[in-house]
Design an enzyme around this catalytic site. Sequence first.
Site: not given
Length: 151
Positions: A14-15, A71-73, A76, A104, A115, A137-138, A141
Amino acid sequence: MESYLNKKLIIGSDHAGFETKKDLKDYLVYYFKEVIDVGTFSNESCDYPIIAKKLAEYLEKDKDALGILICGTGIGMSIAVNKFDFIRCANVTNKEFAKLAKMHNNANVLALSARFVSTDENIEIIKEFMRNKFEDRHQKRIDMLNKIKSL
């Protein structure tokens, strides 16, 4: 870092992640057969779910490709792209998480923070992700994740 020259990488942001994406692309073009940018293409405000959907549409056509969303974090983008059944996206902010996301969870998409994580740190995260392999082995799951709605 292991070469992924036989794989495509789909990348989007994103921006808030636009500048980081540009820097990462400059680095990643040396390690992948092709780097496909699904946007955004400026710092102008945009809606991250649209970018996540574009990336997912590419991965649906090419199951061997990998994805990176910024994105920032990273939160999202990871929420949005994980709405697609064939996506296993990990929101990763350090090298250890990147390693475990691959080993895993057999993640096929990384969601990165522009950010709170520097470009250099994000490069290290990507390198750690790429140098590790899924541990069979995973697989039980992963199979459960693929049919989670029917469990």
